[in-house]
Design a protein around this motif. Structure first.
Motif, PDB file in Angstrom:
ATOM      1  N   GLU A  90     -41.968  23.355 -16.711  1.00 28.41           N
ATOM      2  CA  GLU A  90     -41.282  22.692 -17.823  1.00 28.41           C
ATOM      3  C   GLU A  90     -42.315  21.824 -18.525  1.00 28.41           C
ATOM      4  N   ILE A  92     -43.380  19.036 -20.877  1.00 28.49           N
ATOM      5  CA  ILE A  92     -42.745  17.825 -21.400  1.00 28.49           C
ATOM      6  C   ILE A  92     -43.729  17.142 -22.341  1.00 28.49           C
ATOM      7  N   CYS A 143     -39.451  20.224 -23.262  1.00 29.18           N
ATOM      8  CA  CYS A 143     -38.731  19.018 -23.691  1.00 29.18           C
ATOM      9  C   CYS A 143     -39.528  18.255 -24.742  1.00 29.18           C
ATOM     10  N   GLU A 145     -39.423  14.674 -27.234  1.00 33.49           N
ATOM     11  CA  GLU A 145     -38.791  13.382 -27.500  1.00 33.49           C
ATOM     12  C   GLU A 145     -38.856  13.135 -29.001  1.00 33.49           C
ATOM     13  N   CYS A 164     -38.622  25.016 -27.661  1.00 34.11           N
ATOM     14  CA  CYS A 164     -38.038  23.816 -27.038  1.00 34.11           C
ATOM     15  C   CYS A 164     -36.613  24.121 -26.562  1.00 34.11           C
ATOM     16  N   ARG A 166     -34.916  21.433 -24.533  1.00 37.47           N
ATOM     17  CA  ARG A 166     -34.298  20.126 -24.211  1.00 37.47           C
ATOM     18  C   ARG A 166     -34.847  19.084 -25.167  1.00 37.47           C
ATOM     19  N   VAL A 167     -33.967  18.234 -25.668  1.00 35.83           N
ATOM     20  CA  VAL A 167     -34.406  17.179 -26.587  1.00 35.83           C
ATOM     21  C   VAL A 167     -33.924  15.837 -26.052  1.00 35.83           C
ATOM     22  N   GLU A 168     -34.821  14.853 -26.092  1.00 34.83           N
ATOM     23  CA  GLU A 168     -34.424  13.496 -25.720  1.00 34.83           C
ATOM     24  C   GLU A 168     -34.495  12.636 -26.970  1.00 34.83           C
ATOM     25  N   LYS A 204     -30.198  21.261 -24.505  1.00 36.88           N
ATOM     26  CA  LYS A 204     -29.765  20.289 -23.503  1.00 36.88           C
ATOM     27  C   LYS A 204     -30.181  18.952 -24.078  1.00 36.88           C
ATOM     28  N   GLU A 392     -27.695  25.673 -20.722  1.00 35.03           N
ATOM     29  CA  GLU A 392     -28.528  25.442 -19.528  1.00 35.03           C
ATOM     30  C   GLU A 392     -27.999  26.257 -18.355  1.00 35.03           C
TER      31      GLU A 392
END
Ligand code: SF4
Length: 462
Positions: A90, A92, A143, A145, A164, A166-168, A204, A392
């Protein structure tokens, strides 16, 4: 150049890969946010704005001049030396505001990350991604940000193009008065709108929340954090809980006396972490509690980093039932494990769509695998027309090399079982298709299950 490498004798840390995939963090070059500086943000100029130069990932990146290719190569060497599996990665990307960087920088940065994983150079992002589909180190998740107000439809299309999954986003405390005080530069409606767009694109979604900000207090924090789960406009899949600290060089370091501001101490922080854990529904995971801000960088604020451990121990001892994902994962519940499994489906409304949280649990509600299925209320992306979306799939267990087996392995068919159930639910609800937001390196897996690539999604006609 000094970059720490690890020797083969170093002990493998099981927690790092306990959820099945090996994380690999790379850091973007320093850049100021275009709205200014949130008052709690360290706002450094030599490092990405929300980080300090004492964070391990940032120190490594600085030594490598923030070069993405070198960062990936360096981390792969270190992970191999520690005997971590590196076939499912993953990626990040740390940096706070990814979508505010120039597009050319974004494109090159991501391409070089794939080149690093592929251990060969490519001519384009598309070529690098194609190679990665069958490479030794596959990017199974990515992921990013970024800020809520940068998650426009265009921004989201770019993130999908990069692979991508997953996004924060920084939400901190969803309250416009607090946003004004802390100079966030966006409002609550933008959080709501970006949440909906991101979920409808299948991401996600993680929120960063910050208890104890100026303008808030314990009661107000709990009202607003309750709102995050009670109000269907929010309902994130993950949380990072970063209590407010006064960090050297942040605007708050000069403003705190004028604002009469004191950060939460150890007891209040532990209490609020416990109270947040109690209200978290079973579809949400707390990824982290407390930022690792070194002592010498703190003007005021809690130094203790194991608040989470203390809070969770007290919660377990108290017998209070906690629904939060991580506390229920098999990796953290190995003692006397009952393996009589069943598949449970939790339905809930979120951002005007419908969510189905599929979980494989034992009779003690210990989690072995999960799947997030969404019926979106609208779409703007190729591959998602008239389609249900799998946001997910995750089967828990120690990360194993592809093909390797283990007692609680990821290759025992739990993933297929979850996907079959998601297909069944979608068909029953008259969807013509089901689409999976898939990391580039998982596309081959879905192809074998009858899925094909459309846009950036793996799709199956039902
Ligand atoms: S958006 Fe993030 S990186 Fe930018 S100033 Fe605020 S906290 Fe710092």
């Amino acid at each position: 150049m000094i970059v720490k490498e690890y020797t083969g004798n170093e002990v493998k840390k099981p927690v790092r890969t306990i959820s099945g995939v090996t994380p690999l963090a790379v850091v973007l070059k320093p850049k100021k946010c275009s709205h200014g500086t949130c008052i709690y943000c360290p706002g450094g100029s030599d490092v990405p704005q929300s980080y300090t130069d004492k964070s391990p990932a940032v120190m490594r990146a600085m030594a490598l001049k923030f070069d993405p290719l070198e960062q990936v190569k360096n981390r792969l060497r270190a992970l191999n030396a520690m005997n971590h599996p590196t076939d499912k990665i993953e990626l990040i990307l740390l940096g706070g505001t990814f979508l505010e960087y120039p597009e050319k920088y974004q494109d090159e940065f991501i391409k070089k990350c794939y080149d690093g994983l592929n251990e060969c150079a490519s001519e384009s992002l598309e070529e690098a991604q194609k190679i990665n589909e069958t490479s030794e180190h596959r990017c199974v998740a990515m992921c990013l940000e970024t800020r809520p107000d940068s998650c426009t439809k265009e921004g989201i299309k770019r993130m999908r193009k990069f692979g991508c999954t997953r996004v924060e986003i920084g939400v901190q405390n969803p309250d416009d008065e607090i946003y004004e005080i802390i100079k966030r530069g966006h409002n609550v409606q933008e959080v709501i709108d970006s949440t909906k767009r991101l979920k409808n694109a299948g991401f996600k979604l993680g929120y960063h929340i910050m208890p104890g900000l100026p303008g808030s207090n314990y009661e107000k924090d709990m009202v607003n954090f309750n709102k995050i789960f009670k109000d269907e406009s929010f309902r994130p899949d993950q949380l990072k809980i970063y209590p407010c600290q006064i960090i050297e060089k942040s605007p708050l370091a000069t403003l705190h006396e004028k604002l009469n501001f004191i950060p939460y101490g150890a007891e209040t922080t532990k209490k609020i972490v416990k109270d947040i854990m109690k209200i978290i529904p079973e579809y949400c995971r707390v990824m982290r509690v407390m930022r690792e801000i070194p002592k010498e960088k703190l003007v005021q604020g809690l130094i203790k980093l194991d608040v989470r451990k203390d809070a969770e121990t007290e919660l377990r001892d108290s017998g209070i039932k906690i629904e939060e994902i991580r506390m229920r994962e098999i990796g953290f519940n190995q003692k006397g494990l009952n393996k009589d499994l069943s598949l449970r489906v939790v339905e809930y409304g979120a951002s005007k769509g419908k969510e189905f949280f599929l979980q494989i649990v034992n009779k003690d509600n210990i989690l072995f695998g999960l799947l997030r299925l969404r019926f979106p209320d609208e779409t703007f992306l190729e591959g998602l027309e008239n389609s249900a979306i799998v946001r997910e799939i995750h089967v828990y267990g120690q990360a194993l090399k592809l093909g390797e087996t283990g007692e609680l392995s990821q290759h025992k068919g739990l993933g297929k079982m979850l996907l079959a159930k998601a297909e069944e639910i979608s068909k029953e609800n008259s969807f013509e298709k089901i689409s999976v937001i898939s990391g580039i390196g998982v596309r081959e897996y879905y192809k074998k299950l009858g899925y094909f690539l459309k846009g950036t999604y793996m799709v199956k006609n039902l």
